[in-house]
Structures are given as structure tokens and as C-alpha cells.
Write a protein that holds these residues in place. Structure first.
Motif, PDB file in Angstrom:
ATOM      1  N   ASP A 207       0.829  -1.205   0.000  1.00 30.38           N
ATOM      2  CA  ASP A 207       0.000   0.000   0.000  1.00 30.38           C
ATOM      3  C   ASP A 207       0.867   1.260   0.000  1.00 30.38           C
ATOM      4  O   ASP A 207       0.872   2.029   0.965  1.00 30.38           O
ATOM      5  CB  ASP A 207      -0.959   0.016   1.192  1.00 30.38           C
ATOM      6  N   GLU A 229       5.939  -5.755  -7.522  1.00 36.10           N
ATOM      7  CA  GLU A 229       4.561  -6.115  -7.194  1.00 36.10           C
ATOM      8  C   GLU A 229       4.025  -5.139  -6.161  1.00 36.10           C
ATOM      9  O   GLU A 229       4.743  -4.754  -5.232  1.00 36.10           O
ATOM     10  CB  GLU A 229       4.502  -7.544  -6.638  1.00 36.10           C
ATOM     11  N   VAL A 230       2.774  -4.746  -6.320  1.00 34.56           N
ATOM     12  CA  VAL A 230       2.160  -3.775  -5.419  1.00 34.56           C
ATOM     13  C   VAL A 230       0.844  -4.336  -4.894  1.00 34.56           C
ATOM     14  O   VAL A 230       0.048  -4.895  -5.656  1.00 34.56           O
ATOM     15  CB  VAL A 230       1.914  -2.432  -6.133  1.00 34.56           C
ATOM     16  N   HIS A 232      -2.472  -3.055  -2.981  1.00 32.96           N
ATOM     17  CA  HIS A 232      -3.220  -1.844  -2.634  1.00 32.96           C
ATOM     18  C   HIS A 232      -4.366  -2.210  -1.681  1.00 32.96           C
ATOM     19  O   HIS A 232      -5.236  -3.005  -2.050  1.00 32.96           O
ATOM     20  CB  HIS A 232      -3.825  -1.221  -3.891  1.00 32.96           C
ATOM     21  N   SER A 245      -2.188   1.960 -10.509  1.00 32.40           N
ATOM     22  CA  SER A 245      -1.259   0.850 -10.718  1.00 32.40           C
ATOM     23  C   SER A 245       0.125   1.410 -11.013  1.00 32.40           C
ATOM     24  O   SER A 245       0.290   2.239 -11.909  1.00 32.40           O
ATOM     25  CB  SER A 245      -1.729  -0.027 -11.878  1.00 32.40           C
ATOM     26  N   GLY A 247       3.134  -0.886 -10.601  1.00 33.92           N
ATOM     27  CA  GLY A 247       4.091  -1.980 -10.675  1.00 33.92           C
ATOM     28  C   GLY A 247       3.910  -2.799 -11.935  1.00 33.92           C
ATOM     29  O   GLY A 247       3.131  -2.452 -12.827  1.00 33.92           O
ATOM     30  N   ASP A 250      -0.218  -5.364 -10.056  1.00 26.61           N
ATOM     31  CA  ASP A 250      -0.861  -4.629  -8.972  1.00 26.61           C
ATOM     32  C   ASP A 250      -2.073  -5.407  -8.489  1.00 26.61           C
ATOM     33  O   ASP A 250      -2.964  -5.747  -9.278  1.00 26.61           O
ATOM     34  CB  ASP A 250      -1.293  -3.249  -9.450  1.00 26.61           C
ATOM     35  N   TYR A 252      -5.375  -5.782  -5.877  1.00 27.98           N
ATOM     36  CA  TYR A 252      -6.377  -4.969  -5.195  1.00 27.98           C
ATOM     37  C   TYR A 252      -7.240  -5.867  -4.314  1.00 27.98           C
ATOM     38  O   TYR A 252      -8.335  -6.287  -4.711  1.00 27.98           O
ATOM     39  CB  TYR A 252      -7.225  -4.218  -6.221  1.00 27.98           C
ATOM     40  N   GLU A 320      -3.422  -6.082 -13.629  1.00 31.58           N
ATOM     41  CA  GLU A 320      -4.149  -5.746 -12.405  1.00 31.58           C
ATOM     42  C   GLU A 320      -4.979  -6.951 -11.979  1.00 31.58           C
ATOM     43  O   GLU A 320      -5.597  -7.610 -12.812  1.00 31.58           O
ATOM     44  CB  GLU A 320      -5.064  -4.545 -12.643  1.00 31.58           C
TER      45      GLU A 320
END
Length: 331
Positions: A207, A229-230, A232, A245, A247, A250, A252, A320
Motif C-alpha cells: 500500500d 509487485e504492489v 493496494h 497501478s 508496478g 498490482d 487490489y 491488475e
């Protein structure tokens, strides 16, 4: 402009359960007592003064105050301090260049004792042989928000220089290094990766902080590592995380803005590192690829599946993904 979390409380409509402790919930007085347990209260008092005054004096040489704390299975709870340009501290430590290395960077108003560090550390050491290095950047992290934002690139560059030195002393490999950062710490490790020309195997942004970062050239980006990698968890319009986004992949969870079981934005924000730690242990949270943000929000994603988080150094995904989780650990 001030964003006071107590004013945001009215927007949240969740069933009340115990709210996780740590990270931004902790006030400065508690941070000055490094052996103290952090209390559950005071999380409604955090104030992001986005027009605050930058403490230029504090920023001078701020990266030199970074503290690098090594944990391994030989010393799982008692840190060994590694010092840049002091090879003896590294050679006499338990650092093993044949094992993967994970660096953890906490967020704003936090230090080495906040829960992200122990939870992720224990997940890795419970899984296998790993060099876990906790970066304590408290001296900058306890400053006002705008000062912390300004200093993040320098602290990240300092981390990158430390990693380069660590590799020169031990013979460790860039492809065995994973940088993990939460909130401001996510942008910090991005700058570390940039200092290393994107050669580290992986960066995981938990995050990443949103306020003052959407148009900030120093924010985390895909070129900072071989794989970025992310995750959120609080990317709402008025949330603490960045919603866009940024990365290669991403994720969610539950739409990426509000988390089941959370009553405050800080709980939503902190959920990112709790989810990540759980995936290191269990590798059980699977994302479904989405074509657009509408699918993410409506939970109508129908694309390929891909695991979120985990300890895999050489994973690589693009796009995503939405992940649905439960409300309690391990989710």
C-alpha cells in the motif's frame, strides 16, 4: 490542506472487530521508547499536514542515520547490526550469501519495533533459511509528513548503497534480494532499487503512500527491480495509499480501498503488510486478472489467476488483479 483521520471516520461503514495495531497508528512519544509495547489507542489523531514546513536541517545526511538489523534462524529475535563501510560487522554476523535476503522498510511514524517487521520476519524465518534485514529509518519517519516525503529518496539511495556494499563484502547476488516496503517505505525501497539500476530480483510495495506521491517522480515504479509487485489496500480517493497501478503486477484485495473487518483507514492501510505476511507463510491468496477498474470495484474480473505476495524471488506477472480475502489472519 490537512487530512485528519478523525474526520474520515464517518465514511466507514464496517462491522466493528478488533483493529490491528501498529505503523501509522503510533505517536511520536511511543517511538521514543524503543522497548515499549505499542498501545492500541490514538490512531484517530494522525494528522497529514500537506502544507507543513520541511525540516531542512533534519534532512542533512539523513541516510547516514539508517540502521540495518539482521535476523536469521541463528538469531531469530536478537538483531545483529550491520554497518556500511565496516566489513567486520558483516563478516562476523550470521549473514549467509547463499541464502535469499529480504529487506523490510517500515512506514511513517514507525521504527524497528513496529509490527510489520516482526510479522514479516517471523513469516520468512518460519518458512526457510533467509537473511532478514530490518531497515530502521526512524529519525526521518518520526518527522512531519512533508519532511518525511522529501527525505525518502535520500534514505532509499542510502539503502541501495548499503546493499551494494553488502554484496561487495559477502559475494551475495542481486538476484537473491527482495525489498519489501510499506507506505512511505514502499517508495523508499523503490529508490533503493533505482540506485541499484533495477538489478534486485523483486520489490514488493505494500500500500504505497498516496498523499504527495501521485505526481511525484520519486515514487515506486516498475523499472526499480526485475519484478515490482504492489498490494493496494487503502487506495480510496481520500485514503492513505496510492490507488493507481504502479508496478508490473498490482493487486487490489477486496477492491483495494476498504478491507473487511476494518473500521479505520489506518486498519485498511496496515492490512497490506498483514496480507503479505500471511502469503509468505501460506501462499494462499490468489488474484483474478481484471481488464479495468470497473471490474476491480464490482468484483467481476474473469482473467487468469495469479498468486499475490509470497516469498518467490523469481515470480513475474503483469496486469491488475483482484483478490478476495476473509477478515481475520491469515485471511
Amino acid at each position: 490542506m490537512k487530512l485528519t483521520l478523525s474526520l474520515l471516520f464517518v465514511f466507514l461503514a464496517y462491522t466493528v472487530i478488533a483493529v490491528p495495531i501498529d505503523e501509522a497508528a503510533i505517536n511520536k512519544n511511543h517511538l521514543d521508547e524503543p522497548t515499549r509495547d505499542f498501545p492500541e489507542g490514538d490512531r484517530e489523531d494522525i494528522d497529514l499536514d500537506l502544507d507543513g514546513e520541511v525540516d531542512e536541517e533534519l534532512l542533512q545526511g539523513i541516510a547516514e542515520r539508517n540502521l540495518y538489523l539482521l535476523f536469521t534462524r541463528r538469531n531469530p529475535a536478537s538483531a545483529q547490526t550491520l554497518v556500511i563501510n565496516n566489513a567486520e560487522t558483516i563478516r562476523t554476523s550470521n549473514f549467509n550469501p547463499n541464502h535469499p535476503t529480504v529487506v523490510i522498510a517500515h512506514g511513517w511514524l514507525s521504527n524497528q519495533n513496529t509490527g510489520i517487521n516482526s510479522l514479516i520476519r517471523d513469516a520468512y524465518l518460519g518458512k526457510g533459511e533467509t537473511n532478514v534485514i530490518v531497515l530502521d529509518w526512524m529519525r526521518l519517519a518520526i518527522s512531519n509528513y512533508v519532511t518525511a516525503v522529501r527525505g525518502v529518496p535520500a534514505v532509499g539511495q542510502g539503502l541501495g548503497q548499503f546493499i551494494r556494499y553488502l554484496i561487495s563484502v559477502t559475494g551475495a547476488r542481486y538476484e537473491d534480494i527482495h525489498l519489501v516496503g510499506f507506505s512511505l517505505g514502499a517508495h523508499l525501497v523503490g529508490n533503493a532499487g533505482r540506485e541499484l539500476l533495477g538489478r534486485v530480483a523483486r520489490i514488493t510495495g505494500l500500500d504505497p503512500a498516496g498523499p504527495l506521491w501521485v505526481l511525484n517522480a520519486n515514487r515506486l515504479r516498475p523499472s526499480d527491480a526485475r519484478y515490482v509487485e504492489v498490494i493496494h489496500t487503502n487506495g480510496a480517493y481520500t485514503g492513505l495509499g496510492i490507488g493507481m497501478s504502479i508496478g508490473h503486477a498490482d493487486f487490489y484485495p477486496n477492491g483495494g480501498s476498504f478491507q473487511p473487518g476494518c473500521l479505520t483507514y489506518i486498519c485498511d492501510h496496515n492490512r497490506a503488510w498483514e496480507l503479505f505476511a500471511a502469503t509468505v507463510s501460506y501462499n494462499h491468496l490468489i488474484g483474478r486478472q481484471c481488464s479495468n477498474s470497473v471490474q476491480i470495484n464490482l468484483n467481476t474480473c474473469r482473467g487468469d489467476t495469479y498468486p499475490m505476495g509470497n516469498d518467490e524471488l523469481h515470480k513475474f506477472g503483469l496486469g491488475e488483479f483482484r483478490v478476495n480475502t476473509d477478515r481475520r489472519y491469515p485471511f
